[in-house]
Design a protein around this motif. Structure first.
Motif, PDB file in Angstrom:
ATOM      1  N   VAL A 148       8.774  -0.885 -12.129  1.00 22.41           N
ATOM      2  CA  VAL A 148       8.986  -0.799 -10.683  1.00 22.41           C
ATOM      3  C   VAL A 148       7.747  -0.241  -9.990  1.00 22.41           C
ATOM      4  O   VAL A 148       7.295  -0.771  -8.965  1.00 22.41           O
ATOM      5  N   LEU A 149       7.184   0.807 -10.562  1.00 21.18           N
ATOM      6  CA  LEU A 149       5.999   1.417  -9.971  1.00 21.18           C
ATOM      7  C   LEU A 149       4.819   0.450  -9.955  1.00 21.18           C
ATOM      8  O   LEU A 149       4.144   0.299  -8.938  1.00 21.18           O
ATOM      9  N   SER A 150       4.595  -0.247 -11.063  1.00 19.20           N
ATOM     10  CA  SER A 150       3.473  -1.197 -11.094  1.00 19.20           C
ATOM     11  C   SER A 150       3.732  -2.363 -10.156  1.00 19.20           C
ATOM     12  O   SER A 150       2.806  -2.874  -9.514  1.00 19.20           O
ATOM     13  N   SER A 151       4.983  -2.792 -10.013  1.00 16.61           N
ATOM     14  CA  SER A 151       5.311  -3.859  -9.061  1.00 16.61           C
ATOM     15  C   SER A 151       5.042  -3.409  -7.634  1.00 16.61           C
ATOM     16  O   SER A 151       4.512  -4.166  -6.815  1.00 16.61           O
ATOM     17  N   ALA A 152       5.408  -2.167  -7.340  1.00 20.45           N
ATOM     18  CA  ALA A 152       5.170  -1.641  -5.991  1.00 20.45           C
ATOM     19  C   ALA A 152       3.676  -1.602  -5.679  1.00 20.45           C
ATOM     20  O   ALA A 152       3.255  -1.962  -4.576  1.00 20.45           O
ATOM     21  N   PHE A 153       2.871  -1.178  -6.653  1.00 17.61           N
ATOM     22  CA  PHE A 153       1.420  -1.178  -6.448  1.00 17.61           C
ATOM     23  C   PHE A 153       0.889  -2.588  -6.239  1.00 17.61           C
ATOM     24  O   PHE A 153       0.049  -2.834  -5.385  1.00 17.61           O
ATOM     25  N   ALA A 154       1.392  -3.534  -7.018  1.00 17.34           N
ATOM     26  CA  ALA A 154       0.931  -4.930  -6.893  1.00 17.34           C
ATOM     27  C   ALA A 154       1.296  -5.492  -5.525  1.00 17.34           C
ATOM     28  O   ALA A 154       0.479  -6.151  -4.873  1.00 17.34           O
TER      29      ALA A 154
ATOM     30  N   ILE B 189      14.333   3.429 -22.038  1.00 23.45           N
ATOM     31  CA  ILE B 189      14.533   2.251 -21.174  1.00 23.45           C
ATOM     32  C   ILE B 189      14.271   2.614 -19.717  1.00 23.45           C
ATOM     33  O   ILE B 189      13.612   1.860 -18.987  1.00 23.45           O
ATOM     34  N   MET B 190      14.768   3.765 -19.278  1.00 22.47           N
ATOM     35  CA  MET B 190      14.561   4.190 -17.885  1.00 22.47           C
ATOM     36  C   MET B 190      13.080   4.395 -17.586  1.00 22.47           C
ATOM     37  O   MET B 190      12.601   4.066 -16.515  1.00 22.47           O
ATOM     38  N   ILE B 191      12.351   4.948 -18.539  1.00 15.97           N
ATOM     39  CA  ILE B 191      10.916   5.148 -18.351  1.00 15.97           C
ATOM     40  C   ILE B 191      10.233   3.795 -18.195  1.00 15.97           C
ATOM     41  O   ILE B 191       9.404   3.602 -17.305  1.00 15.97           O
ATOM     42  N   ARG B 192      10.584   2.848 -19.041  1.00 14.22           N
ATOM     43  CA  ARG B 192       9.986   1.510 -18.956  1.00 14.22           C
ATOM     44  C   ARG B 192      10.301   0.842 -17.621  1.00 14.22           C
ATOM     45  O   ARG B 192       9.437   0.262 -16.989  1.00 14.22           O
ATOM     46  N   ILE B 193      11.570   0.936 -17.213  1.00 14.10           N
ATOM     47  CA  ILE B 193      11.959   0.339 -15.929  1.00 14.10           C
ATOM     48  C   ILE B 193      11.196   1.004 -14.790  1.00 14.10           C
ATOM     49  O   ILE B 193      10.698   0.336 -13.880  1.00 14.10           O
TER      50      ILE B 193
END
Length: 164
Positions: free
Chosen positions: A45-51, A37-41
């Motif tokens: 978060v990382l992909s949201s930050a890039f977006a 779950i932590m990996i998915r979160i």
């Protein structure tokens, strides 16, 4: 082969033989549920930050803040301005140059600053009454003059009772 799909056979390097994939000793260890779950979160978060970074990079650069002198110069009536524009600019110049100094008393400052704004609204409404053509705009201008004059009287009474 995609992760998570069962393997039918796997070649082991130590004995060279084939063993059924269901043999637990041949399965790679999997992270526990919390780690997964932590990996998915983290990935979300990382992909949201890039977006967000990409979206921000596409925004036009903001204009630098305009200093007061430049702003006041823009408000100066020009010969090429229409009569209405000259009137609106003049009402704004009068308001800005006539604003009282702040006292530090929130109530007094509010009343004094609002009085200046209300007077500018009256001045602008009068420009509309002289130069405007639309009946609805002129009606609103008349209403603004009446309402703002009443509010200025209320402000003046309040300031007088406070000795300001």
């Amino acid at each position: 082969m995609r992760p998570g799909l069962p393997r039918l056979r796997r070649k082991l390097p130590d004995n060279g033989g084939l063993v059924a994939a269901s043999d637990p000793s041949t399965q790679p260890s999997r992270p526990d549920k919390d780690t997964s779950i932590m990996i998915r979160i983290s990935l979300i978060v990382l992909s949201s930050a890039f977006a967000i970074s990409a979206a921000c990079a596409q925004q036009p650069a903001s204009k630098p803040a305009m200093d007061t002198a430049t702003h006041m110069k823009m408000m100066m009536p020009m010969n090429s301005d229409s009569a209405a524009t000259k009137g609106y600019k003049q009402s704004m110049m009068t308001m800005m140059s006539g604003m009282p100094a702040y006292t530090g008393d929130a109530d007094v400052d509010f009343m004094k600053q609002m009085k200046g704004h209300h007077q500018a609204a009256i001045d602008m409404a009068k420009v509309e009454l002289v130069n405007g053509k639309d009946p609805e705009a002129k009606k609103l201008a008349e209403e603004i003059v009446a309402a703002q004059e009443k509010e200025i009287a209320t402000i003046d009474t309040w300031l007088k009772t406070k000795g300001k």
